[in-house]
Design an enzyme around this catalytic site. Structure first.
Site, PDB file in Angstrom:
ATOM      1  N   HIS A 286      -1.843 -39.843  20.944  1.00  9.11           N
ATOM      2  CA  HIS A 286      -0.475 -39.405  20.704  1.00  9.11           C
ATOM      3  C   HIS A 286       0.515 -40.469  21.199  1.00  9.11           C
ATOM      4  O   HIS A 286       1.471 -40.832  20.503  1.00  9.11           O
ATOM      5  CB  HIS A 286      -0.193 -38.085  21.444  1.00  9.11           C
TER       6      HIS A 286
ATOM      7  N   ASP B 265      15.747   7.929   6.109  1.00  6.63           N
ATOM      8  CA  ASP B 265      14.453   7.909   5.441  1.00  6.63           C
ATOM      9  C   ASP B 265      14.579   7.606   3.954  1.00  6.63           C
ATOM     10  O   ASP B 265      13.739   6.933   3.372  1.00  6.63           O
ATOM     11  CB  ASP B 265      13.770   9.272   5.611  1.00  6.63           C
TER      12      ASP B 265
ATOM     13  N   SER C 149       4.231   9.522  12.664  1.00  8.51           N
ATOM     14  CA  SER C 149       5.688   9.478  12.766  1.00  8.51           C
ATOM     15  C   SER C 149       6.163  10.137  14.054  1.00  8.51           C
ATOM     16  O   SER C 149       5.485  10.999  14.627  1.00  8.51           O
ATOM     17  CB  SER C 149       6.304  10.190  11.558  1.00  8.51           C
TER      18      SER C 149
ATOM     19  N   TYR D  14       0.852  -1.193   0.000  1.00  7.89           N
ATOM     20  CA  TYR D  14       0.000   0.000   0.000  1.00  7.89           C
ATOM     21  C   TYR D  14       0.886   1.239   0.000  1.00  7.89           C
ATOM     22  O   TYR D  14       1.749   1.395   0.860  1.00  7.89           O
ATOM     23  CB  TYR D  14      -0.919   0.021   1.219  1.00  7.89           C
TER      24      TYR D  14
ATOM     25  N   GLN E 118      10.269  15.608  11.133  1.00  8.76           N
ATOM     26  CA  GLN E 118       9.184  14.678  11.447  1.00  8.76           C
ATOM     27  C   GLN E 118       7.873  15.389  11.699  1.00  8.76           C
ATOM     28  O   GLN E 118       6.807  14.891  11.341  1.00  8.76           O
ATOM     29  CB  GLN E 118       9.564  13.830  12.663  1.00  8.76           C
TER      30      GLN E 118
ATOM     31  N   ASN F 168      -3.521   6.106   6.176  1.00  8.45           N
ATOM     32  CA  ASN F 168      -4.237   6.884   7.183  1.00  8.45           C
ATOM     33  C   ASN F 168      -4.961   5.957   8.160  1.00  8.45           C
ATOM     34  O   ASN F 168      -4.813   4.731   8.117  1.00  8.45           O
ATOM     35  CB  ASN F 168      -5.192   7.876   6.517  1.00  8.45           C
TER      36      ASN F 168
ATOM     37  N   HIS G  23       5.368  15.863   8.828  1.00  5.16           N
ATOM     38  CA  HIS G  23       4.646  14.711   8.280  1.00  5.16           C
ATOM     39  C   HIS G  23       3.149  14.819   8.522  1.00  5.16           C
ATOM     40  O   HIS G  23       2.332  14.535   7.641  1.00  5.16           O
ATOM     41  CB  HIS G  23       5.142  13.418   8.943  1.00  5.16           C
TER      42      HIS G  23
ATOM     43  N   GLU H 253      10.135   5.684  17.373  1.00  6.78           N
ATOM     44  CA  GLU H 253      10.346   5.192  16.012  1.00  6.78           C
ATOM     45  C   GLU H 253      11.764   5.543  15.553  1.00  6.78           C
ATOM     46  O   GLU H 253      12.526   4.685  15.130  1.00  6.78           O
ATOM     47  CB  GLU H 253       9.310   5.831  15.087  1.00  6.78           C
ATOM     48  N   HIS H 254      12.124   6.816  15.640  1.00  2.18           N
ATOM     49  CA  HIS H 254      13.464   7.291  15.282  1.00  2.18           C
ATOM     50  C   HIS H 254      14.139   7.867  16.523  1.00  2.18           C
ATOM     51  O   HIS H 254      13.533   8.663  17.240  1.00  2.18           O
ATOM     52  CB  HIS H 254      13.411   8.399  14.228  1.00  2.18           C
TER      53      HIS H 254
END
Length: 435
Positions: A415, A356, A232, A122, A254, A209, A257, A322-323
């Site tokens: 078994h 990035d 982000s 996507y 960031q 989104n 974004h 994240e970063h």
């Protein structure tokens, strides 16, 4: 940006699972696509994107892909090719091979690694165009050996009619030739369950989104997904050797974004904190996306002053960003104590956009504190593993009674008997009962 102490900063974050209305809408869209196929897919595309589609025009043609090159600069093509080379080289080192271990008694244990057969990527088309995301999804899948990679993207990018040519060129350069002009929850559902025009996939990857995120969560189980991505985020851990202008620029990289993006500085230097706050305000006024970035820093940004960098690392580990950028006199010395971060950037020249776009590591990284337990997208996301067991007669005779003991302790008599019948047969010299 507000300067505050770590004691005053609220570390708890809320994962956005959407409003009840959004969840209801997504469930309905997914159900309709599953039941009606193309009819629902085209209906929702016209409703949400204003594009009238049919089986004749839902797929992007090879002529469109080639024509996209006429609308982008040669410098972009060169840049995307250089980035692709770096991304390919980095991810190639992640590839793993099947293995087998032969035991002295003839038993063979191992693991067979196979690529997924069909993967859906996507590519969002909302507020901006992200051709780099094409590379970050497609290249690891290619290295894993996925034979079929299909891409979906909305029929309008950034509110403008048509798919952004930069996205199409990135797809062409990455080698994607099956692309559909559909987006949103309806595209995710089409990938998961298939329609008359789009064959179903095994896994769906790529950001989007809130409707895309909720749809991915809704179809998980029918297919695999990479993650449910949130806004982000960046955390910069810095000492007084850091350049305030650099830090401010990285925070805003960031913040621009999304209004819900998070940009946080953690420092033991009050002077740096105040200088960065001033720089953020100065640089904000010069940004084309000022409104988005300003909403981000005002609502989700912070400058946290700690007593020591060691205390700062504790804050970082609780945030699990994240970063993470570490801009300090000796960043490597601090890195070992970092437990939770999606990607770590060391030193003043490793600005987050380097990762990035170009350095090679994947930029699809866990958000919303999920770096506590998850990792960036890599080649392993596009493979599956099968265990291999070849037990020899010698091994079964040696271990059989132990296996029977364990089975009967769990109350699973069949078994136990599946092993016991073999032991009894071997004890009689290989003659089956009744012979």
């Amino acid at each position: 940006m507000k300067v505050q102490s770590s004691r005053d900063f609220k570390l708890q974050r809320d994962v956005d699972y959407g409003t009840p209305e959004q969840n209801k809408a997504v469930k309905q869209i997914v159900a309709d696509i599953k039941q009606e196929g193309d009819a629902a897919l085209f209906r929702y595309t016209e409703k949400f994107d204003g594009a009238r589609l049919s089986r004749d025009n839902v797929r992007v043609t090879q002529e469109e892909l080639q024509a996209a090159y006429e609308h982008v600069e040669e410098s972009f093509v060169s840049a995307i090719r250089a980035a692709a080379d770096n991304i390919r080289a980095f991810h190639a080192r992640q590839k793993r091979n099947s293995w087998m271990d032969l035991q002295p008694d003839g038993t063979i244990l191992g693991q067979i690694i196979r690529p997924l057969q069909r993967v859906g990527v996507y590519v969002p088309g909302g507020k901006a165009s992200y051709p780099s995301s094409v590379l970050m999804n497609v290249i690891p899948a290619q290295i894993a050996g996925v034979p079929e990679i299909v891409m979906v993207t909305p029929p309008a990018t950034g509110g403008k009619e048509g798919i952004d040519p930069y996205i199409l060129v990135a797809a062409a350069e990455a080698g994607v030739n099956e692309i559909y002009r559909v987006g949103g929850a309806q595209a995710v559902a089409a990938l998961a369950f298939g329609t008359e025009s789009i064959a179903p996939v095994d896994k769906i990857c790529g950001p989007g989104n809130i409707y895309v995120a909720l749809a991915k969560r809704e179809v998980y189980g029918a297919v695999d997904i990479d993650s449910i991505a949130g806004p982000s985020e960046i955390v910069v851990l810095a000492d007084d050797t850091a350049e305030p202008a650099y830090i401010a620029a990285d925070l805003l990289s960031q913040a621009e974004h999304d209004e819900m993006a998070s940009a946080i500085l953690v420092t033991a230097s009050q002077a740096l904190a105040e200088a960065v706050a001033a720089e953020v305000e100065r640089q904000l006024r010069e940004l084309p996306r000022e409104a988005i970035a300003r909403a981000s820093v005002e609502n989700y940004g912070a400058i946290i002053v700690v007593e020591t960098l060691e205390e700062g690392i504790s804050v970082v580990n609780r945030l699990a960003p994240e970063h993470l950028e570490i801009v300090a006199q000796d960043p490597m010395a601090l890195t070992g104590a970092v437990q939770n971060a999606g990607a770590i950037f060391l030193g003043p020249y490793s600005s987050e956009p380097v990762g990035d776009y170009f350095a090679g590591p994947n930029h699809i990284i866990p958000t919303n504190g999920t770096a506590r337990f998850s990792s960036p997208v890599d080649v392993d996301d596009f493979i599956k593993k099968s265990s291999l067991i070849y037990y020899s007669k010698e091994a079964l005779l040696r271990d059989g009674k132990t296996i029977i003991e364990l089975a009967r302790r769990e109350g699973l008599e069949a078994h136990a008997r599946a092993v016991e019948i073999r032991l009894e047969n071997e004890a009689k010299g290989g003659e089956a009962d009744g012979e």
